[in-house]
Design a protein around this motif. Structure first.
Motif, PDB file in Angstrom:
ATOM      1  N   GLU A 165       0.850  -1.208   0.000  1.00 38.47           N
ATOM      2  CA  GLU A 165       0.000   0.000   0.000  1.00 38.47           C
ATOM      3  C   GLU A 165       0.875   1.244   0.000  1.00 38.47           C
ATOM      4  O   GLU A 165       1.953   1.253   0.595  1.00 38.47           O
ATOM      5  CB  GLU A 165      -0.849   0.060   1.271  1.00 38.47           C
ATOM      6  CG  GLU A 165      -1.927  -0.976   1.337  1.00 38.47           C
ATOM      7  CD  GLU A 165      -2.674  -0.943   2.668  1.00 38.47           C
ATOM      8  OE1 GLU A 165      -3.469  -1.843   2.880  1.00 38.47           O
ATOM      9  OE2 GLU A 165      -2.426  -0.021   3.478  1.00 38.47           O
ATOM     10  N   GLN A 167       0.277   5.276   0.977  1.00 37.78           N
ATOM     11  CA  GLN A 167      -0.704   6.214   1.542  1.00 37.78           C
ATOM     12  C   GLN A 167      -0.089   7.611   1.491  1.00 37.78           C
ATOM     13  O   GLN A 167       1.012   7.827   2.009  1.00 37.78           O
ATOM     14  CB  GLN A 167      -0.960   5.805   2.977  1.00 37.78           C
ATOM     15  CG  GLN A 167      -2.108   6.506   3.623  1.00 37.78           C
ATOM     16  CD  GLN A 167      -2.365   5.896   4.992  1.00 37.78           C
ATOM     17  OE1 GLN A 167      -2.373   4.680   5.162  1.00 37.78           O
ATOM     18  NE2 GLN A 167      -2.530   6.749   5.971  1.00 37.78           N
ATOM     19  N   THR A 190       4.828   3.147  -7.328  1.00 41.15           N
ATOM     20  CA  THR A 190       4.463   1.842  -7.873  1.00 41.15           C
ATOM     21  C   THR A 190       5.228   1.532  -9.166  1.00 41.15           C
ATOM     22  O   THR A 190       5.053   0.447  -9.741  1.00 41.15           O
ATOM     23  CB  THR A 190       2.938   1.764  -8.128  1.00 41.15           C
ATOM     24  OG1 THR A 190       2.538   2.926  -8.860  1.00 41.15           O
ATOM     25  CG2 THR A 190       2.174   1.713  -6.829  1.00 41.15           C
ATOM     26  N   THR A 224      -8.930   6.220  -3.955  1.00 45.64           N
ATOM     27  CA  THR A 224      -8.147   4.981  -4.036  1.00 45.64           C
ATOM     28  C   THR A 224      -7.776   4.729  -5.489  1.00 45.64           C
ATOM     29  O   THR A 224      -8.596   4.906  -6.387  1.00 45.64           O
ATOM     30  CB  THR A 224      -8.993   3.789  -3.510  1.00 45.64           C
ATOM     31  OG1 THR A 224      -9.370   4.074  -2.166  1.00 45.64           O
ATOM     32  CG2 THR A 224      -8.195   2.495  -3.538  1.00 45.64           C
ATOM     33  N   LEU A 226      -6.187   1.568  -7.624  1.00 41.65           N
ATOM     34  CA  LEU A 226      -5.784   0.161  -7.559  1.00 41.65           C
ATOM     35  C   LEU A 226      -4.848  -0.155  -8.713  1.00 41.65           C
ATOM     36  O   LEU A 226      -5.144   0.164  -9.874  1.00 41.65           O
ATOM     37  CB  LEU A 226      -7.017  -0.749  -7.641  1.00 41.65           C
ATOM     38  CG  LEU A 226      -7.973  -0.671  -6.441  1.00 41.65           C
ATOM     39  CD1 LEU A 226      -9.173  -1.583  -6.663  1.00 41.65           C
ATOM     40  CD2 LEU A 226      -7.252  -1.039  -5.139  1.00 41.65           C
ATOM     41  N   ILE A 231      -1.304  -3.694  -5.556  1.00 41.06           N
ATOM     42  CA  ILE A 231      -0.900  -2.553  -4.714  1.00 41.06           C
ATOM     43  C   ILE A 231      -2.053  -1.550  -4.683  1.00 41.06           C
ATOM     44  O   ILE A 231      -2.652  -1.232  -5.714  1.00 41.06           O
ATOM     45  CB  ILE A 231       0.366  -1.855  -5.250  1.00 41.06           C
ATOM     46  CG1 ILE A 231       1.499  -2.860  -5.463  1.00 41.06           C
ATOM     47  CG2 ILE A 231       0.819  -0.748  -4.294  1.00 41.06           C
ATOM     48  CD1 ILE A 231       2.751  -2.260  -6.065  1.00 41.06           C
ATOM     49  N   GLU A 232      -2.329  -1.050  -3.479  1.00 42.89           N
ATOM     50  CA  GLU A 232      -3.419  -0.086  -3.326  1.00 42.89           C
ATOM     51  C   GLU A 232      -2.821   1.276  -2.969  1.00 42.89           C
ATOM     52  O   GLU A 232      -2.013   1.374  -2.036  1.00 42.89           O
ATOM     53  CB  GLU A 232      -4.340  -0.567  -2.208  1.00 42.89           C
ATOM     54  CG  GLU A 232      -5.572   0.268  -2.074  1.00 42.89           C
ATOM     55  CD  GLU A 232      -6.580  -0.378  -1.122  1.00 42.89           C
ATOM     56  OE1 GLU A 232      -6.839  -1.578  -1.248  1.00 42.89           O
ATOM     57  OE2 GLU A 232      -7.090   0.357  -0.256  1.00 42.89           O
ATOM     58  N   GLY A 233      -3.198   2.295  -3.727  1.00 43.81           N
ATOM     59  CA  GLY A 233      -2.757   3.662  -3.429  1.00 43.81           C
ATOM     60  C   GLY A 233      -3.900   4.425  -2.807  1.00 43.81           C
ATOM     61  O   GLY A 233      -5.036   4.371  -3.312  1.00 43.81           O
ATOM     62  N   ARG A 234      -3.628   5.126  -1.702  1.00 45.65           N
ATOM     63  CA  ARG A 234      -4.712   5.856  -1.044  1.00 45.65           C
ATOM     64  C   ARG A 234      -4.336   7.305  -0.812  1.00 45.65           C
ATOM     65  O   ARG A 234      -3.233   7.608  -0.353  1.00 45.65           O
ATOM     66  CB  ARG A 234      -5.069   5.197   0.284  1.00 45.65           C
ATOM     67  CG  ARG A 234      -6.110   4.128   0.071  1.00 45.65           C
ATOM     68  CD  ARG A 234      -6.728   3.646   1.344  1.00 45.65           C
ATOM     69  NE  ARG A 234      -6.056   2.437   1.770  1.00 45.65           N
ATOM     70  CZ  ARG A 234      -5.392   2.309   2.894  1.00 45.65           C
ATOM     71  NH1 ARG A 234      -5.319   3.315   3.745  1.00 45.65           N
ATOM     72  NH2 ARG A 234      -4.802   1.183   3.187  1.00 45.65           N
ATOM     73  N   GLN A 251       7.173  -0.640   7.335  1.00 48.33           N
ATOM     74  CA  GLN A 251       6.838   0.563   6.569  1.00 48.33           C
ATOM     75  C   GLN A 251       8.077   1.436   6.354  1.00 48.33           C
ATOM     76  O   GLN A 251       8.969   1.471   7.202  1.00 48.33           O
ATOM     77  CB  GLN A 251       5.820   1.402   7.338  1.00 48.33           C
ATOM     78  CG  GLN A 251       4.522   0.681   7.612  1.00 48.33           C
ATOM     79  CD  GLN A 251       3.565   1.536   8.416  1.00 48.33           C
ATOM     80  OE1 GLN A 251       3.569   2.749   8.308  1.00 48.33           O
ATOM     81  NE2 GLN A 251       2.757   0.905   9.226  1.00 48.33           N
TER      82      GLN A 251
END
Ligand SMILES: NC(=O)c1ccc[n+]([C@@H]2O[C@H](COP(=O)([O-])OP(=O)(O)OC[C@H]3O[C@@H](n4cnc5c(N)ncnc54)[C@H](O)[C@@H]3O)[C@@H](O)[C@H]2O)c1
Length: 357
Positions: A165, A167, A190, A224, A226, A231-234, A251
């Motif tokens: 992730e 953030q 990413t 968000t 995806l 991988i998730e981007g927030r 982290q």
């Protein structure tokens, strides 16, 4: 060998960094103004300036000792034909300046964010830069700054397992004024992973004369992105200007806009995470000098720089596409939107009070 450079838009980003930023931003952000960065590069000569406001133009010309000044940016491009052009106007009209620059043979551009106001302009810019012989960097400069490069390198090294992730905590900010930075950080972290979908909840969305025209600069309440590979981007409302790269076993965090890089990982048999600062080398160029130096390397034919600019350009266009995707997700009640299905008629003017982003 030196290259001729020019700057269009002589406000805070073009010529005079705001006193608050000078006072509070970490050292990795300076020099921030385009003209100052260009003046500091030994291979660039600042030949000309343009601003539609004669007072701003006069002030910058005096401060930087530049004789050739133009109230009409088109005349600057056509008469000076610089090798490198800094574009630090507000967003409205920026696409036209970039397209004119490409048509007149400008080889390298450092353009402020956001890139443009409509999907139509975005498609025109993508086509203009497609031949690959023009270099482009963008005002989302964190990807060029040492703390962010180091943090992403560590997070992607596999040392703490796979990146899961990202953030971005730049506070409760507006889509066009603040979050081009957030989106670019997601793309940078990413490293070229395909974007599968985006979704967002926005507030302060003021619709114009048609449903696909947004007058205001909406606030991102949550968003968000995806990526392929899971991988998730927030993008959050959390204040502090931290970027958190969460891996399987710990982290990596860039704190306070690059003031510090820390890891937060377990130590030995202790499963709890412990915070440890990471030393950031200071040898690389900082601030806007970093992307400008990269553009000079591209013009000098450095193959590594030329390859890096391909991915930078891809991310500039993808970042802008994501901003439109977030708007369109909001219009569909916050549903996930695949970027391939974006409607091509969207426009955002991004006005806050009397000013545009
Ligand atoms: N990269 C960053 O971190 C960052 C920070 C702040 C602002 N920005 C972006 O930079 C851009 C400029 O912001 P700013 O705070 O410097 O604004 P500003 O209002 O201080 O300066 C913009 C200048 O451009 C001039 N201008 C506008 N249209 C023009 C045109 N067509 N031709 C020539 N001159 C023109 C204006 O007269 C003004 O002097 C904005 O799009 C903003 O979103 C980026």
């Amino acid at each position: 060998m030196t290259f001729d450079a020019a700057v269009i838009g002589c406000g805070r980003m073009g010529a005079f960094t705001s006193p608050a930023v000078q006072r509070f931003a970490p050292p990795c952000w300076m020099p921030l103004a385009h003209a100052e960065a260009i003046r500091r590069h030994p291979s660039l000569v600042l030949q000309a300036l343009s601003d539609v406001d004669p007072a701003a133009l006069r002030r910058a010309a005096e401060a930087y000792g530049v004789a050739r000044t133009f109230e009409d940016p088109r005349r600057l491009i056509e008469e000076v034909r610089p090798d490198l052009l800094g574009v630090a106007t507000r967003t409205i009209g920026r696409a036209e300046i970039l397209l004119r620059g490409v048509a007149c043979g400008v080889r390298a551009f450092h353009a402020e964010k956001p890139l443009c106001n409509s999907m139509h302009e975005l498609l025109e810019l993508e086509a203009a830069f497609a031949p690959g012989d023009r270099f482009l960097t963008y005002g989302t400069i964190r990807r060029f700054l040492a703390p962010y490069r180091l943090a992403v390198e560590i997070a992607r090294s596999g040392r703490y397992g796979a990146l899961l992730e990202v953030q971005v905590n730049l506070g409760r900010g507006a889509l066009y004024w603040t979050h081009p930075h957030s989106v670019d950080l997601l793309l940078f972290a990413t490293g070229g992973a395909a974007v599968e979908s985006v979704s967002a909840r926005l507030s302060n969305v003021v619709i114009g004369e048609a449903a696909c025209i947004v007058e205001s600069d909406p606030v991102i309440e949550s968003a968000t992105v995806l990526f392929a590979g899971g991988i998730e981007g927030r993008i959050t409302r959390t204040p502090g200007c931290d970027v958190v790269l969460a891996c399987e076993q710990g982290q990596v965090i860039v704190e306070a806009d690059g003031r510090e890089v820390v890891t937060y990982v377990p130590a030995g048999d202790d499963a709890y995470c412990h915070r440890a600062p990471v030393a950031v080398g200071q040898s690389a160029p900082a601030g806007t000098l970093a992307p400008v130096s990269h553009l000079v390397e591209c013009m000098q034919g450095d193959p590594h720089a030329v390859r890096l600019n391909e991915s930078t350009r891809r991310d500039v266009f993808m970042g802008q596409r994501i901003l439109f995707g977030l708007l369109q997700s909001q219009a569909r009640g916050g549903r996930e939107v695949a970027l391939a299905e974006l409607a091509g008629d969207w426009v955002i003017r991004a006005r806050s009070g009397g000013r545009h982003a």
